[in-house]
Design an enzyme around this catalytic site. Structure first.
Site: not given
Ligand SMILES: CC(C)(COP(=O)(O)OP(=O)(O)OC[C@H]1O[C@@H](n2cnc3c(N)ncnc32)[C@H](O)[C@@H]1OP(=O)(O)O)[C@@H](O)C(=O)NCCC(=O)NCCS
Length: 423
Positions: A141, A255-256, A18, A173
């Protein structure tokens, strides 16, 4: 067709869930060419999360990815990396919200991106800021609401429901995405002056904290004064301030001017038969007239905010009594004549069908190839010379071949990429 100010701005949308998608969707509404880069086969996880129709993109995805194009690309394969490099060379902005370090591990560190295109703006969302002691944490979130001060200051301070509480609004988010959009546009204007791109980062914790500014104000006041006069605990539950930590204030106004959510006719069966009522200091006399208490206009126990505060909850009780035989709409129709800041508590169902919101484009229906159509929240920003038109979210990889062709790849090269499962 209205003029679209961001026309020509090329954005690589390497976002998911998001926070990132909300940012790039807004820029797309305003005319940017947003290309969503997604993992072949599955795409953004929200495409398949909480589906309401089998095998069709979920509303979570469609409502956050309108006006974009979709390119599938495996950026861990050499062919995929090469495509991303080419895109970086030819784009203005890359937006990403992967977990900490993911972009570096993929081979696209800020240093490498600058080598490829020093004009590129790299925009990132992370849970915590660079160098923060929690910088390695992945964040969603509600985690951000807890880390940024929203949860500790929301909810009830006593009773069965006491404890930190999460808001339903996406303070972690979408709010972070909106901050990032401001950062991107600022860096873009900066680039017009310097010719150089820069890295723009917004931590979800910081974006939540930025919305909790008045709670930080209260902490500072509490440190100095030892109590907070506008909180419902004052003056009957002064022990709530003993530890000098900003307490939760229930539905009190921040607020106030004191405010509270008040019951209207039908609250026993309708969970949203309520209004928010605000006691604006200078509007005291109209309030007395509105609720049929003209004697309060001259009674010293009521004439000043200071005099009212010790029994403000009793005052709200009296107003609730007045509201007993009025629906929330009837109540607001009376109170608006007295210039009293108030509104009905609207349910999601009411908002979805609200005529004014549909007329203004804040709620819109969007035709979609597989769903038929979907309702979504349109642009909350209104312009005199731009009417953001919301168009469908793309199907997974819908524009892969088109985007590759625009990048200069020929039919054979595109076929080879498909064969290698790089796209
Ligand atoms: C949201 C979140 C918790 C999700 O975590 P997750 O599902 O484990 O996913 P990640 O973002 O860590 O990515 C997972 C992997 O997919 C890979 N990936 C994503 N898109 C890819 C693509 N098109 N091709 C190949 N690999 C891809 C990434 O490189 C990553 O690989 P690695 O960890 O092996 O290096 C995390 O992305 C995060 O903390 N993001 C930052 C904060 C954020 O925006 N949070 C709110 C989301 S609404």
């Amino acid at each position: 067709m209205s003029n679209k100010p961001l026309k020509g701005l090329k954005i690589i949308d390497f976002t998911h869930v998001q926070a990132g998608p909300a940012c790039t969707q807004m820029l797309a509404w305003f005319g940017a060419d947003v290309i969503k880069v997604e993992r072949p086969g599955s795409g953004d996880v929200t495409r398949s999360q909480l589906r309401d129709i089998p095998n069709v993109d979920a509303l979570y995805f469609t409502m956050l990815n309108s006006n974009k194009r979709s390119l599938t690309l495996d950026t861990k394969k050499p062919e995929g990396k090469a495509v991303l490099e080419k895109m970086i060379k030819e784009s203005d902005v890359l937006v990403e919200n992967f977990g900490p370090g993911a972009l570096d591990r993929m081979g696209f560190s800020w240093e490498r991106i600058q080598e490829l295109n020093p004009r590129l703006i790299l925009a990132s969302v992370k849970g915590f800021s660079d160098g923060h002691e929690y910088e390695d944490l992945k964040v969603y979130e509600n985690v951000a609401q807890c880390a940024g001060g929203a949860a500790s200051t929301t909810g009830w301070w006593k009773g069965e429901q006491a404890g930190p509480m999460i808001s339903a609004a996406a303070l972690g988010d979408t709010n972070t995405g909106m901050h990032l959009a401001i950062g991107i546009l600022t860096a873009y204007i900066g680039r017009q002056q310097t010719g150089k791109g820069q890295k723009v980062a917004v931590a979800m914790q910081d974006a939540v904290l930025n919305l909790c500014r008045v709670k930080m104000r209260d902490q500072l006041r509490l440190d100095n004064l030892g109590f907070l006069e506008e909180y419902p605990q004052y003056p009957h539950e002064m022990e709530a301030f003993a530890d000098k930590v900003t307490p939760r204030g229930g539905n009190a106004g921040g607020g106030g001017q004191p405010g509270w959510i008040l019951k209207c006719k039908g609250w026993q069966t309708d969970p949203n038969a309520y209004i928010y009522f605000t006691v604006q200091g200078h509007a005291w006399e109209p309030i007395c007239d509105a609720i049929g208490k003209p004697e309060w206009k001259t009674d010293p126990a009521y004439t000043t905010p200071k005099a009212r505060q010790p029994h403000i909850m009793d005052i709200f009780g009296t107003i609730e009594d007045w509201l007993k035989d009025k629906t929330k709409y009837e109540a607001v129709n009376i109170l608006r004549k007295f210039d009293i800041p108030c509104a009905p508590v609207f349910s999601m169902k009411e908002l979805l069908h609200d005529k004014s919101l549909r007329k203004s484009g804040s709620i819109v229906e969007v035709p979609h190839k597989e769903r038929g159509s979907y309702w979504t929240v349109g642009s909350p920003i209104k312009f005199s010379d731009l009417k953001p038109e919301v168009t469908a979210s793309p199907l997974l990889g819908e524009h892969t071949d088109e985007v590759l062709a625009e990048l200069g790849y020929n039919k054979e090269q595109i076929a080879a990429m498909h064969a290698a499962k790089a796209v």
